[in-house]
Every structure is written in structure tokens, then in C-alpha cells.
Design an enzyme around this catalytic site. Sequence first.
Site, short mmCIF file in Angstrom:
data_model
loop_
_atom_site.label_atom_id
_atom_site.label_comp_id
_atom_site.label_asym_id
_atom_site.label_seq_id
_atom_site.Cartn_x
_atom_site.Cartn_y
_atom_site.Cartn_z
N ASP A 1 0.77 -1.77 0.00
CA ASP A 1 -0.02 -0.21 0.02
C ASP A 1 0.68 1.50 -0.11
OD1 ASP A 1 -2.53 -0.39 -0.10
OD2 ASP A 1 -3.59 -0.33 1.74
N CYS B 1 -19.97 -6.31 3.18
CA CYS B 1 -19.82 -6.93 2.11
C CYS B 1 -18.54 -8.24 1.57
CB CYS B 1 -19.13 -5.95 0.52
SG CYS B 1 -17.66 -5.21 0.87
S1 SF4 Z 1 -20.51 -12.22 -1.80
FE1 SF4 Z 1 -20.69 -13.98 -3.62
S2 SF4 Z 1 -20.08 -12.29 -5.52
FE2 SF4 Z 1 -19.20 -11.18 -3.16
S3 SF4 Z 1 -17.84 -11.67 -3.34
FE3 SF4 Z 1 -18.66 -13.53 -2.28
S4 SF4 Z 1 -18.73 -15.29 -3.72
FE4 SF4 Z 1 -18.12 -13.64 -4.70
S1 SF4 Z 2 -20.82 -3.07 2.00
FE1 SF4 Z 2 -21.07 -1.31 0.46
S2 SF4 Z 2 -20.22 0.83 2.10
FE2 SF4 Z 2 -19.72 -1.23 3.15
S3 SF4 Z 2 -17.08 -1.86 2.40
FE3 SF4 Z 2 -18.98 -2.88 1.03
S4 SF4 Z 2 -18.65 -1.60 -0.76
FE4 SF4 Z 2 -18.80 0.35 0.78
#
Ligand code: SF4
Ligand code: SF4
Length: 308
Positions: free
Chosen positions: A130, A240
Site C-alpha cells: 500500500d 460486503c
Molecule cells: S459474496 Fe458472493 S459474489 Fe460477493 S465476493 Fe463473495 S462469493 Fe463473490
Molecule cells: S458493504 Fe458497501 S459500504 Fe460497506 S465496504 Fe462494502 S462496498 Fe463499502
Amino acid sequence: MNKEQLSQQIKAEALRLGFSACGIARAHFVGESKAHLEQWLAEGNQAGMSYMSNHLDKRCDPRLLVEGTKSIISVALNYSPSRKLRDDQLQFAYYAYGQDYHEVMKAKLTSLFNYINEQLHPVIGRVFCDTAPILDRYWAWQAGFGWIGKNTQLIIPHAGSYFFLGEILLDIDLEYDSPMKSRCGNCRRCLDACPTKALEKPFLLNANRCISYLTIENKGAIQAEYASKMSNHLYGCDDCQKCCPWNRFATSHLVPELQPSEAFLSMERTDWEDLTVEQYRTLFKGSAVKRAKYEGLMRNLKAVLPED
Ligand code: SF4
Ligand code: SF4
């Protein structure tokens, strides 16, 4: 020692140093990934991170960053914590729980570089984490130990995505790994889980909407539209990643420097509200959280606490 043996020794030493994965790619121009990056920038998805547009040629070809580079060794260090903040506490992204990862990664990468140079083969090169314009996820993918998921994170099969990535650029040829195929399949949990819909479509993250950006790199105010969706995210966001099925395989890291302190884990809402600058400095001494500064953390706090 031939290049196959050299490569095997390098990977074995990387694992001995505590990295979870190590792969090697031939240094090259990143091709269509540059066009994708240019489009992403042209659309303004980098928000206030204008540095992303700097040194685009070097960012897309490491041979321009360090002259003479032939090989890129990519490594991953696990940061999945064993002890976590309770769900009802204000949340920090896992990567920020312990000491600043730049220092931890740099020390391990330097040890690996010195081992190669002193024990295996004289080399010229540099280590990065980084700290320079390098597409680290791209190189980890090219080095064959993971793929870039629809959430834009590097995912290691049966290990997940809670990994710091680093690179060593070297002037010697080595045995090269092959890029890994995506294993996201039809899954779209990350897109559905994002509270602010910052993942606008697979592989496209709009930082203007992303809680990670808004609470860390962002220097301005947090718009009400996003503040109302921040829930208890005080610093960063892992939503996510937490929803990603591959992170069910995550195991806890064993790096002492990345362990959270008792003081940090015991912070309640009222403690954050009462936090003074001095307490902030003590709590985050040597931590990457300092990036947001005290004022930034207080701005985030205001966004997540309900109005009186
Ligand atoms: S949540 Fe599902 S679509 Fe998203 S990165 Fe993980 S495996 Fe891939
Ligand atoms: S869930 Fe959405 S808001 Fe949270 S880190 Fe991932 S992309 Fe960003």
C-alpha cells in the site's frame, strides 16, 4: 539453483514468516485492467482519492515503477481477528483492530527480501504494501492464489478475504503461477448486503457511497443520505466481506501486533461520546485508525449516533 527451486524456496520461506499465501507472476502491462481503471476514474468513482489517478502508467506496469523488474512475488497476511467487538458495540473494520498493518507487512516483506538476497540469489528489488501505485489485488490474482470477487476484494478459496496484500518486485526470472478463475458463480450476496449500494454492479465500487471511504479517507462531511444507512459503523465497513460465503472458512490470525487491546474491545457508546483527544491518542497509538484523525472519528460518531 534453478528458477523452479528458487520459487519453491521463496514460497516456503513466505509461509514460514507467517504469510498465508504466496504466488509469483511475470511482470507485465496489465492490459484491459488499465482501460477498466481509466473508466472507473473518469466516472468519478474514486471520490476524494485523487491520488488514484497519479502515476497511471506506473500503476499499470510495474516495470515502469522499478526499472528492471521481471517478477512480482505477491503475499497475503491474515487479519481475521479471534476476539471481536460485540455486535451491539460501535464497529471498526477488522483490519483496523491492531497496530498499523503497514509496519507489520513491511517487516515481514523485508525479511523475505533479505532471505532471497542473502540465502538464495543476489537480487535487486523493492518491497511494497500500500505504499506505491501497484494494483495489489490484480497481482495476487495473477500470482494464482485468489480471484477478485464481485465485492472487489481478493478472495482466497477456503480462506476468505480478510488478508493484507504485499509485493516484492525482483529483477530475476522465476517460475510463474497462473491466474485463478473466479469462483463467485451466481452469488451476489455482497451486492445485496451493501447498506449504501456502493457496489453498483459486480466489480464496480463507487467510493462516493462506500462507508469505508466515507468514514476513513473522506475529509468532508458525511451526507445525511449515507449517514442514515451507517448503522453502527464507526470506522470502516466489512459488510460486503462478512456476508461472503468464502469467509465462513476464515481462521483467526496469529500475529501479536494485530491483536486488539483490551481498552479498545471494552469501548462502549458512552466511552466514544466522552473520548478526549488524549484518550484517542493513547487508544490508537501505532494504529492505522490515526488516518481518520480525532476530528474524523468524532464526525463519524455524530453520523452514527441518533439525534437527540
Ligand atoms: S459474496 Fe458472493 S459474489 Fe460477493 S465476493 Fe463473495 S462469493 Fe463473490
Ligand atoms: S458493504 Fe458497501 S459500504 Fe460497506 S465496504 Fe462494502 S462496498 Fe463499502
